[in-house]
Design a protein around this motif. Structure first.
Motif, PDB file in Angstrom:
ATOM      1  N   UNK A  37       0.840  -1.217   0.000  1.00 42.49           N
ATOM      2  CA  UNK A  37       0.000   0.000   0.000  1.00 42.49           C
ATOM      3  C   UNK A  37       0.867   1.256   0.000  1.00 42.49           C
ATOM      4  N   UNK A  38       1.955   1.239   0.769  1.00 39.75           N
ATOM      5  CA  UNK A  38       2.859   2.391   0.792  1.00 39.75           C
ATOM      6  C   UNK A  38       3.503   2.595  -0.570  1.00 39.75           C
ATOM      7  N   UNK A  39       3.969   1.506  -1.167  1.00 38.91           N
ATOM      8  CA  UNK A  39       4.633   1.577  -2.470  1.00 38.91           C
ATOM      9  C   UNK A  39       3.695   2.144  -3.534  1.00 38.91           C
ATOM     10  N   UNK A  40       2.453   1.700  -3.521  1.00 39.16           N
ATOM     11  CA  UNK A  40       1.477   2.154  -4.516  1.00 39.16           C
ATOM     12  C   UNK A  40       0.879   3.520  -4.164  1.00 39.16           C
ATOM     13  N   UNK A  41       1.011   3.942  -2.903  1.00 40.19           N
ATOM     14  CA  UNK A  41       0.469   5.240  -2.490  1.00 40.19           C
ATOM     15  C   UNK A  41      -1.036   5.291  -2.542  1.00 40.19           C
ATOM     16  N   UNK A  42      -1.678   4.166  -2.286  1.00 40.47           N
ATOM     17  CA  UNK A  42      -3.134   4.076  -2.372  1.00 40.47           C
ATOM     18  C   UNK A  42      -3.762   3.985  -0.991  1.00 40.47           C
ATOM     19  N   UNK A  62       3.449  -6.029  -9.248  1.00 38.16           N
ATOM     20  CA  UNK A  62       3.896  -4.771  -8.651  1.00 38.16           C
ATOM     21  C   UNK A  62       5.416  -4.799  -8.594  1.00 38.16           C
ATOM     22  N   UNK A  63       6.059  -3.749  -9.116  1.00 42.30           N
ATOM     23  CA  UNK A  63       7.511  -3.741  -9.267  1.00 42.30           C
ATOM     24  C   UNK A  63       8.231  -3.365  -7.969  1.00 42.30           C
ATOM     25  N   UNK A  99       5.799  -8.767  -5.980  1.00 41.86           N
ATOM     26  CA  UNK A  99       4.529  -8.993  -5.301  1.00 41.86           C
ATOM     27  C   UNK A  99       3.401  -8.764  -6.298  1.00 41.86           C
ATOM     28  N   UNK A 100       2.200  -9.121  -5.861  1.00 44.84           N
ATOM     29  CA  UNK A 100       1.035  -9.012  -6.736  1.00 44.84           C
ATOM     30  C   UNK A 100      -0.100  -8.302  -6.012  1.00 44.84           C
ATOM     31  N   UNK A 101      -0.709  -7.358  -6.708  1.00 43.92           N
ATOM     32  CA  UNK A 101      -1.897  -6.655  -6.210  1.00 43.92           C
ATOM     33  C   UNK A 101      -2.895  -6.625  -7.356  1.00 43.92           C
ATOM     34  N   UNK A 241      11.426  -8.443 -15.671  1.00 43.52           N
ATOM     35  CA  UNK A 241      11.400  -7.579 -14.491  1.00 43.52           C
ATOM     36  C   UNK A 241      11.742  -6.142 -14.896  1.00 43.52           C
ATOM     37  N   UNK A 242      10.755  -5.383 -15.348  1.00 40.19           N
ATOM     38  CA  UNK A 242      11.035  -4.036 -15.864  1.00 40.19           C
ATOM     39  C   UNK A 242      11.427  -3.035 -14.793  1.00 40.19           C
ATOM     40  N   UNK A 243      11.031  -3.268 -13.547  1.00 40.01           N
ATOM     41  CA  UNK A 243      11.386  -2.341 -12.478  1.00 40.01           C
ATOM     42  C   UNK A 243      10.443  -1.151 -12.394  1.00 40.01           C
ATOM     43  N   UNK A 244      10.659  -0.357 -11.352  1.00 42.32           N
ATOM     44  CA  UNK A 244       9.831   0.818 -11.074  1.00 42.32           C
ATOM     45  C   UNK A 244      10.558   2.071 -11.559  1.00 42.32           C
ATOM     46  N   UNK A 245      10.041   2.763 -12.571  1.00 40.42           N
ATOM     47  CA  UNK A 245      10.743   3.939 -13.100  1.00 40.42           C
ATOM     48  C   UNK A 245      10.881   5.073 -12.089  1.00 40.42           C
ATOM     49  N   UNK A 246      10.096   5.058 -11.013  1.00 42.60           N
ATOM     50  CA  UNK A 246      10.185   6.114 -10.001  1.00 42.60           C
ATOM     51  C   UNK A 246      11.406   5.966  -9.099  1.00 42.60           C
ATOM     52  N   UNK A 247      11.968   4.746  -9.038  1.00 41.32           N
ATOM     53  CA  UNK A 247      13.053   4.500  -8.102  1.00 41.32           C
ATOM     54  C   UNK A 247      12.598   4.602  -6.650  1.00 41.32           C
ATOM     55  N   UNK A 248      11.359   4.184  -6.392  1.00 40.60           N
ATOM     56  CA  UNK A 248      10.759   4.377  -5.071  1.00 40.60           C
ATOM     57  C   UNK A 248      11.526   3.635  -3.981  1.00 40.60           C
ATOM     58  N   UNK A 249      11.929   2.402  -4.267  1.00 40.80           N
ATOM     59  CA  UNK A 249      12.624   1.624  -3.244  1.00 40.80           C
ATOM     60  C   UNK A 249      13.983   2.237  -2.895  1.00 40.80           C
ATOM     61  N   UNK A 250      14.668   2.760  -3.894  1.00 38.48           N
ATOM     62  CA  UNK A 250      15.968   3.384  -3.630  1.00 38.48           C
ATOM     63  C   UNK A 250      15.812   4.631  -2.759  1.00 38.48           C
ATOM     64  N   UNK A 251      14.712   5.341  -2.961  1.00 45.23           N
ATOM     65  CA  UNK A 251      14.499   6.591  -2.232  1.00 45.23           C
ATOM     66  C   UNK A 251      13.950   6.367  -0.830  1.00 45.23           C
TER      67      UNK A 251
END
Length: 272
Positions: A37-42, A62-63, A99-101, A241-251
């Motif tokens: 939920x945090x990763x998706x910001x929902x 979910x990436x 993960x999957x949502x 595995x395309x990854x998250x273009x936001x770089x959320x995990x790194x940040x």
């Protein structure tokens, strides 16, 4: 101590999958759900908020790869032992998967009403297939109407036949969605046709993909890549595995802390 019983092994051989009950504690699952939920910001309490970026319509992938809670499940002793039992080998490496949502249908967002998919986790042009497994961890109690894991039970055997292997027809009517409780781990033979089903409930499907296999000795480049991805919170890369273009995990995330078992599963420390 073994996790799989003789009955579990016989069921796995006959049906192509097995469910390990309470492979991890529910608290572990809740932590990953919170992270999703945090990763998706929902807003989990507002279903109208479940149908937007950074998520995308489709099968629900979910990436997110490197969160501490995900590693806590990968390195959980009971979950690890289930894979060790399947392989008959304790010197394993874990996959670094997603993960999957998968949200339920919504009248205002018909493009999100994914009907499910069916495929194999292997190159089926080269038969018979070698033995291999994949796994999915149920993060919430998931019903058979909730887009859960689906498969065609028992139809893995033709792809493994040494003398007369063949590819069975993917008959949608023979696929079954498998329900499970939070903390249950489903391991399946990669020769088993599978996917996730149509979510017709009013709840999202949440799951974490986890697999393990005997470590590949001598592939130092691959080992260093796995370590770099863990340390820098990166996706494994490649077409799958395309990854998250936001770089959320790194940040937002710190490098996950690993137990002695987790260090070996990653490849950071050698198996003795």
């Amino acid at each position: 101590m073994a996790v799989l019983t003789q009955s579990d092994r016989e069921f796995f051989d006959a049906q192509g999958y097995v469910i390990v009950r309470e492979a991890v504690p529910k608290a572990n699952c809740d932590a990953v759900v919170d992270a999703i939920w945090d990763f998706l910001g929902m807003d989990r309490e507002d279903p109208d908020d479940w149908y937007r970026e950074p998520h995308k319509p489709g099968g629900g992938m979910v990436e997110m790869y490197q969160h501490q809670a995900m590693w806590d499940n990968r390195q959980h002793p009971r979950l690890y032992q289930a894979f060790a039992d399947i392989w008959g080998d304790e010197k394993l490496q874990c996959s670094v998967d997603r993960v999957n949502f998968k949200p339920p249908p919504h009248p205002d967002h018909p493009e999100w009403d994914h009907k499910g998919f069916r495929h194999w986790d292997a190159d089926t042009s080269k038969l018979p297939l070698r033995f291999g497994v994949q796994g999915v961890l149920y993060l919430t109690d998931t019903g058979s109407d909730q887009g859960s894991f689906q498969c065609m039970p028992g139809e893995h055997k033709p792809l493994l036949d040494e003398e007369n292997p063949y590819l069975p027809e993917l008959d949608p009517d023979r696929f079954v969605q498998i329900e499970g409780k939070a903390g249950d781990l489903l391991i399946w033979n990669r020769a088993l046709a599978h996917g996730n089903g149509h979510n017709t409930s009013d709840r999202p499907r949440l799951a974490q993909y986890i697999s393990m296999s005997p470590g590949r000795a001598g592939n130092e480049e691959r080992r260093q890549h796995r370590i770099k991805c863990w340390r820098e919170r990166l996706c494994p890369g490649g077409r799958a595995f395309p990854g998250d273009p936001r770089g959320w995990e790194q940040e937002h995330n710190e490098t996950a802390e690993l137990t002695p078992l987790g260090r070996k599963l990653l490849g950071l420390d050698p198996w003795e």
